[in-house]
Design a protein around this motif. Structure first.
Motif, PDB file in Angstrom:
ATOM      1  N   ARG A  87       0.874  -1.174   0.000  1.00  9.90           N
ATOM      2  CA  ARG A  87       0.000   0.000   0.000  1.00  9.90           C
ATOM      3  C   ARG A  87       0.913   1.226   0.000  1.00  9.90           C
ATOM      4  N   LYS A  90       1.836   5.707   4.663  1.00 14.09           N
ATOM      5  CA  LYS A  90       0.846   6.564   5.321  1.00 14.09           C
ATOM      6  C   LYS A  90       1.507   7.869   5.751  1.00 14.09           C
ATOM      7  N   GLN A  91       0.685   8.907   5.914  1.00 13.62           N
ATOM      8  CA  GLN A  91       1.193  10.195   6.379  1.00 13.62           C
ATOM      9  C   GLN A  91       1.929  10.031   7.709  1.00 13.62           C
TER      10      GLN A  91
END
Lengths: 349, 426
Positions: A87, A90-91
């Motif tokens: 994926r 993420k931030q």
């Protein structure tokens, strides 16, 4: 006592030699991360090791989250150079990286992977929609009698979910929560189906927690069976139980197409072409992330990137497509390849 | 008193009355015991049977006989490794089937040979440059799909779209088989190569060497430390609350799940001491922690079994405490200690959970050559192969299990042998 003294000296000598060696810089690339990207990353690594003057990179399969955590811990030879991920980063992970001094990360998107729901060849091929998948697998489903209310999932056969489906028992073998495949099943298939129900879609803006609670929670009453991370085992189990559906990555369907068949999702067959064209709805991009600070310090990173982004690896006819990776369209490959050659760091807000 | 017993059954009568029941109870118990043993043997046989039937075929591997022309044009004189060896394999296949013209058919044809074939040729040239310019018949590894077909793991009768081998390929394969150019031969690669993503090129040497280095570290640390701890606790330490606490802790440690030692290793050896990830030396340290309690407990038991008369006799003729222990007690207890050590080592050999935490669950192609090079171990290799999509890895997984079981049986047999050979009963 003499032997004792000699032994003591030997131990001391060994320890000092060992510490000296331990401090020396690493001369191979260290890669960690997703078990979904692992088969592709290892294939490139092996090819790279055999055809270049560098050592074969070492690849650990730690899962996307675990890999990025290790990757972001520090800059230095004792930390990994590359993190594979099924994926996008993420931030929160990006921020953590930055706080730990890993300021420049190069993002490389390598292609797509499809999540398939398959059953044995001797069973009936199912034509599912994402809505069916959601209703069959969610812990709480919308109550048909009361708008805006949910109830514990009562469905036991596919026919109860959708009258067009056969009266077959719902029995799904899938990966555990630690798996990226499960994340993709939840985010792409279940959430997609969830949004087709108007009042739940409305929740997305109003009450995101409740929305996620409904859409992302898989039932725990024994209908969804966690079969471990071993997808081969799922294929073997499907072979003896034609009733059951299994959830795994496209490469396992590709390798076992004589034993299992992929169910149609929203009318699309999980085929190489459909996933590549972006028509099959349950597919996700795969990435890896490179620590720019290590380029130049650890030998071979740039060459490894060149091998991975070469047409013979990730191209339409490349060796990665033989392993089940779905290539990106040509213009996307060109733009990602360009960013990699220029070592352009990823910018997130 | 005797009058009161008149009419009441005599002791012998009571015994006789119950005798049948007691015999029946004994027979029942024996039967249950026998059933328990038979069923466990049955399960064991089933396990072995399934592993052996699945794994046996991995010891043979399909090879293609190709007439390779080592043309000078394809060579790079400065760098022999950079020659176009793949092109030579393709050329040989093209010559054998000149009727294949279309691009997609060619791709299928070239797919019959393993990607490792070119690598094999490269090794040949590097070993002996005089073959450049000549044409030789070489047995080269075939692709894993072909291998599976030859071994009967693929059904020819399913429709073409559902097979990895297409109809044209089957025709070529039949052709090659008729010419005697396709054969199953002993799979040396399996014993001489490291891991690979191509099943036909994957081997267990890398994992075996990793296991070897790891166990060497474990043995050289855990045996001396374990035996020294056992001797001190058994022969020298005074009995007080501290030694009691230590004893209880050692016994508890023996029952701690092995993954906990992995976490400890991650925190201490990697994060605190900064040792390299995935290195056999760290694996050895972690497994040392795991096997120490086993060795200490076994060593103490074997020290306890040395009769006190030996110690008293030695002390009686004027030996010091230390001389008593090292000259008389230790030699007699050593066989028992070694047995305990071997059993601890066998457990360490089969362990994979603690190694997960310290990065030894990894794809490593190069065979490790030292204690600090990245390595993996046999059980981890089995786990990694079991998780691979290619079907040919199924048989290799079982074959690796056979090899691991072989090592375990040898180690346990050594323990039994040593016990029988050296043990003295008192």
């Amino acid at each position: 006592m003499n032997t004792c003294r000699i032994a003591a000296w030997l131990v001391a000598l060994a320890m000092s030699a060992f510490c000296a060696e331990a401090r020396a810089a690493r001369d191979y690339i260290s890669i960690v991360g997703s078990s979904t990207v692992y088969p592709f990353s290892t294939t490139v690594a092996e090819q790279f090791g055999k055809t270049s003057k560098f050592k074969t990179p070492k690849i650990e399969s730690t899962g996307s989250g675990g890999g990025l955590k290790l990757f972001c811990s520090r800059v230095g030879a004792d930390t990994p150079d590359i993190a594979n991920s099924s994926r996008r980063i993420k931030q929160s992970e990006f921020d953590q990286c930055r706080n730990n001094g890993v300021t420049e990360i190069i993002e490389v998107k390598i292609g797509y992977d499809g999540i398939v729901l398959a059953n044995a060849k001797n069973g009936q091929r199912l034509q599912l929609s994402r809505r069916d998948i959601f209703l069959a697998l969610a812990r709480d489903v919308p109550d048909p009698d009361r708008e805006g209310q949910t109830m514990a999932n009562p469905y036991t056969t596919w026919q109860q979910v959708n009258p067009d489906l056969p009266p077959q028992k719902i029995e799904v073998l899938g990966p555990p929560p630690t798996s990226g495949t499960r994340d993709a099943l939840v985010e792409l298939a279940m959430e997609g189906g969830c949004e087709e129900i108007p009042w739940i879609r409305a929740l997305k803006e109003k009450d995101e927690n409740r929305f996620k609670g409904i859409c992302h929670t898989i039932r725990e009453d024994g209908v969804f069976i966690e079969a471990g991370e071993n997808d081969n085992l799922i294929v073997q189990k499907l072979d003896v139980n034609p009733q059951a559906l299994g959830v795994f990555g496209f490469s396992f369907l590709d390798q076992n197409s004589d034993k299992v068949q992929g169910s149609l999702v929203d009318g699309k067959e999980p085929s190489f072409e459909a996933i590549a064209a972006g028509e099959y709805p349950v597919s996700r991009p795969l990435y890896f992330y490179v620590k720019k600070a290590h380029v130049g310090t650890i030998p071979g990173i740039e060459e490894f990137l060149a091998e991975f982004t070469s047409e013979r690896a990730w191209g339409e006819e490349g060796y990665l497509s033989d392993k089940g990776l779905i290539p990106m369209p040509e213009d996307e490959r060109a733009s990602v390849g360009m960013a990699v050659r220029n070592l352009t760091p990823l910018v997130l807000p | 008193m005797s009058r009161n017993n008149v009419g009441a059954p005599s002791t012998m009568e009571i015994v006789h009355r119950n005798l049948g029941r007691r015999y029946r109870a004994e027979r029942r118990f024996r039967l249950i015991g026998l059933l328990a043993i038979v069923s466990s043997l049955l399960f064991l046989a089933l396990l072995f049977l399934s592993i052996v039937t699945k794994g046996a075929s991995a010891f043979r591997q399909s090879f293609l006989l190709l007439d390779i022309h080592f043309s000078e044009e394809a060579m790079n004189v400065d760098n022999l490794a950079a020659g176009d060896y793949n092109g030579m394999v393709k050329e040989a296949l093209r010559k054998m089937f000149p009727e294949v013209k279309s691009r997609s058919d060619k791709k299928l044809l070239f797919g019959l040979a393993s990607p490792g074939a070119a690598f094999r040729l490269q090794q040949m040239v590097v070993a002996d440059t005089s073959i450049i310019g000549s044409t030789r018949s070489v047995w080269l590894p075939a692709d894993d799909d072909l291998d599976m077909l030859l071994k009967g793991h693929v059904d020819r009768l399913v429709p073409e779209t559902e097979r990895r081998l297409k109809d044209v390929q089957l025709a070529w394969i039949d052709d090659l088989t008729e010419q005697g150019r396709l054969r199953l031969k002993f799979n040396t690669t399996f014993f001489t190569a490291g891991d690979s993503r191509e099943p036909e090129l994957a081997g267990i040497l890398g994992a075996t060497m990793g296991s070897f280095y790891t166990l060497v570290v474990t043995l050289f640390l855990s045996f001396p430390i374990g035996v020294a701890a056992a001797i001190y606790l058994e022969e020298f330490a005074s009995r007080n609350r501290w030694t009691d606490i230590i004893e209880v802790n050692i016994n508890n440690l023996a029952a701690v799940p092995s993954i906990v030692f992995g976490l400890l290793g991650l925190a201490v050896f990697l994060n605190f001491f900064g040792l390299p990830r995935s290195a056999p030396v760290v694996g050895g340290l972690v497994l040392t922690l795991m096997t120490l309690p086993t060795i200490i407990i076994a060593s103490r038991v074997s020290l306890q079994s040395v009769p006190p008369s030996i110690r008293e006799a030695a002390l009686g003729v004027g030996a010091s405490k230390m001389q008593t222990v090292f000259h008389h007690v230790l030699p007699l207890a050593l066989p028992g200690m070694l047995t305990g050590t071997i059993i601890g080592m066998a457990r360490a050999l089969g362990e994979s959970a603690p190694l997960l935490m310290i990065g030894m669950v990894a794809f490593i192609v190069d065979v490790p050559k030292g204690f600090l090079e990245p390595a993996t171990v046999l059980p981890v290799q089995i786990y990694l192969w079991a998780d691979s999509p290619e079907r040919a890895f199924v048989e290799r997984t079982s074959a690796a299990i056979i090899v691991l079981l072989g090592f375990l049986i040898v180690m346990n047999a050594a323990a039994v042998f040593m016990r029988n050979r050296f043990e003295r009963r008192w």
